[in-house]
Every structure is written in C-alpha cells, then in structure tokens.
Design an enzyme around this catalytic site. Sequence first.
Site, PDB file in Angstrom:
ATOM      1  N   ASP A 162     -51.677  10.559 -43.338  1.00  0.00           N
ATOM      2  CA  ASP A 162     -51.211  11.937 -43.211  1.00  0.00           C
ATOM      3  C   ASP A 162     -50.074  12.194 -44.196  1.00  0.00           C
ATOM      4  O   ASP A 162     -49.111  11.418 -44.235  1.00  0.00           O
ATOM      5  CB  ASP A 162     -50.711  12.160 -41.775  1.00  0.00           C
ATOM      6  CG  ASP A 162     -50.326  13.592 -41.474  1.00  0.00           C
ATOM      7  OD1 ASP A 162     -50.358  14.445 -42.384  1.00  0.00           O
ATOM      8  OD2 ASP A 162     -49.978  13.855 -40.308  1.00  0.00           O
ATOM      9  N   HIS A 218     -54.346  13.148 -40.640  1.00  0.00           N
ATOM     10  CA  HIS A 218     -53.782  14.335 -40.010  1.00  0.00           C
ATOM     11  C   HIS A 218     -54.857  15.016 -39.158  1.00  0.00           C
ATOM     12  O   HIS A 218     -56.038  15.046 -39.512  1.00  0.00           O
ATOM     13  CB  HIS A 218     -53.286  15.310 -41.074  1.00  0.00           C
ATOM     14  CG  HIS A 218     -52.561  16.486 -40.518  1.00  0.00           C
ATOM     15  ND1 HIS A 218     -51.264  16.410 -40.073  1.00  0.00           N
ATOM     16  CD2 HIS A 218     -52.952  17.778 -40.311  1.00  0.00           C
ATOM     17  CE1 HIS A 218     -50.884  17.585 -39.621  1.00  0.00           C
ATOM     18  NE2 HIS A 218     -51.903  18.436 -39.754  1.00  0.00           N
ATOM     19  N   SER A 276     -48.736  19.379 -35.609  1.00  0.00           N
ATOM     20  CA  SER A 276     -48.437  19.804 -36.984  1.00  0.00           C
ATOM     21  C   SER A 276     -47.363  20.899 -37.009  1.00  0.00           C
ATOM     22  O   SER A 276     -46.228  20.670 -36.575  1.00  0.00           O
ATOM     23  CB  SER A 276     -49.734  20.254 -37.661  1.00  0.00           C
ATOM     24  OG  SER A 276     -49.581  20.405 -39.041  1.00  0.00           O
TER      25      SER A 276
END
Length: 329
Positions: free
Chosen positions: A272, A302, A177
């Site tokens: 995501d 995610h 991320s």
Amino acid sequence: MGLFDDAPTDADATVRTDADATATLNEQAQAVVDEVAQLGIPEWSALGIESARRIEDEVFASVDAPEIERITNIEIPGPAGEVPLRIYHPDPEQSPPVLVFFHGGLWAMGTLDSIDGVCRRLARRTGHVVVSVDYRLAPEHPFPAGLEDCVWATEWVAANATSIGADSGRLAVAGTSAGGNLAAAICLWVREFGGPEIDQQILLYPMTDISDDHRSLSENATGPLLTRRDVLWAHDTYLRSRVDRYNPFAAPLRADSHAGLPPAYVVTAGFDPLRDEGAAYASALDSAGVRVVHDHEPAMSHGFLSLTADVDAADAALDRVADAVRDGF
C-alpha cells in the site's frame, strides 16, 4: 501468527506480523488484482471525477455480503444540508455498542454502497450497531466539509443512540483510507473542542499525512489498486490550499501532540502506498502513551478488507478487526 511486543523500526507499537511473509502479494489478492487489471480501468487520478465515482462503486460493490436483521437508511440535519446515514443493526432485541464508520475513496469517491459489504460484515461479526456516514466529497466540498459532516454525524449518533437501538454509553469510530483519516481527525477534534466520549478508533490503512515523502509512496508507486499519483491527486483535490497540509485535522500525523486520544487499532498493508504513514501514526500514538495495536499485513494491498469474499487472509484480518472492536468495549 500472533502479536508481539517488539515493533519494526517504522512503527514503535504492538505489531502483528506473519512469520512466513514474503515480498510477494498474497496469491488470492493477486488474482483479484489481475481481474481488475483485465477491465482496463485507468488510475483513479486519470479519470474524470464522475467516472471515478461510478467505477469505484462498481469495483467495491458488496459481494456475498451477509444478511443483517435490520438496515435503516435515514438523513439527519447536518452543518450544510442533510447527511445520509445507513444503520446496520444485527439484533434489534439488544442494545449493543455503536461503531460510526466512514468510507474511503480519497475524499472524492465512495458511497454507502461501496462500503456496504465491510459494514455488513462488521455488524455481523461484532454484534454491534454500525452507522455508515455519507459525508460531502471533494472537489465540490473541500476540507473541512467532509470532516464537519463526520463530526456532526458522530455527535448525532452519540446523542441518539438509544433511538437507533444502541448503547448510548459505548461509542467507537472507524474508517478505511480517507475514512480512517476522518476517524482519526474526529478523535483529535473531540479532544480539542469537546464532544462525545469515544472508546476507540479503528483506522484501516488510513491516510494520516499530506506528504509525498513517505518511502512506501515510492516503493508502491504503481499500486496495486492505489498509486502514488492517486494519493497526490487526492491531496490536491481535498485541500483548499497548501496551508491545509499542515492542519492536523487534515493530516492527523502532524498534530503537536497525540496524547489523550482513544485507544487505537491500526491496520496497514505491505503493498500500500499509505503503509508508512499508517505505521507512523501507530508509532506516534504509542509514543504519546495511547494504547495501540498495529496489525501489519505484509502480503496485502490497499483496500484489501473489501476483498474478504475472495481472499482468505483478508477475511481473517477482518475477523481480527471485529475482535478488536469487541475488546475495545
């Protein structure tokens, strides 16, 4: 299941896809999402920063993580104080390559503990030294503070690899991320300003752009586990001003050129909000002649690589990440 050469339209790169993929979240992942939902946790962006940090640590705490032969916590002098590192060495009798890892958390959350399970599993499955970096967080320390810490830590690891039991000539960077954003930005930084040779970049559902235009931000606006509001809140929290939105070290997708960067392994997830900017980055690297593999998991959300203890497909995906790390050297 396997790799094929014809990429989908949103990423002209080598993409892995599941032939039996459907438009529903993986059943085991859905069970985890339902369990989290029962806790009644608001969106990250709706929490106070301290509450968000505490809950993020609790949600992503290590579960059934493997034992590692040697784990060392140290602090190194950084550009604005000490930078904590956690070093995972699976076999101190060997001097394997080293993977410098940056946790996610929207640049505002995340700790060495929240990413501990992923780092343990990568060290165990790759046989390599993993160095996890606890960089400064926004909003107290906006861009480029966290990036400066990560660049500094990467240079320190390269210069001191022998002292931590690693091979000084084999180095990779990785992150989830926001940590994937930092890993990509470090590769751009080293290309522009010099630094250690980076053999590969492992970008796991990375944040690569500062934009609200990507289709996946709308398609997956309500998550699970990450929402559109969270992403836009992260942009505002991380940056000093709107001008930073166009800085390639904050938004690597906006770099004028992606040529000359290290080979990449990019993981994206169908559910995501960050899916499309990760895919776009894989495409940009491929178009610039960088060797890239894009592993797209259409039935995942995610953060799914933190769910390997409960989700078989996530565990298999982490195996492929570990294979990519080994193959990259």
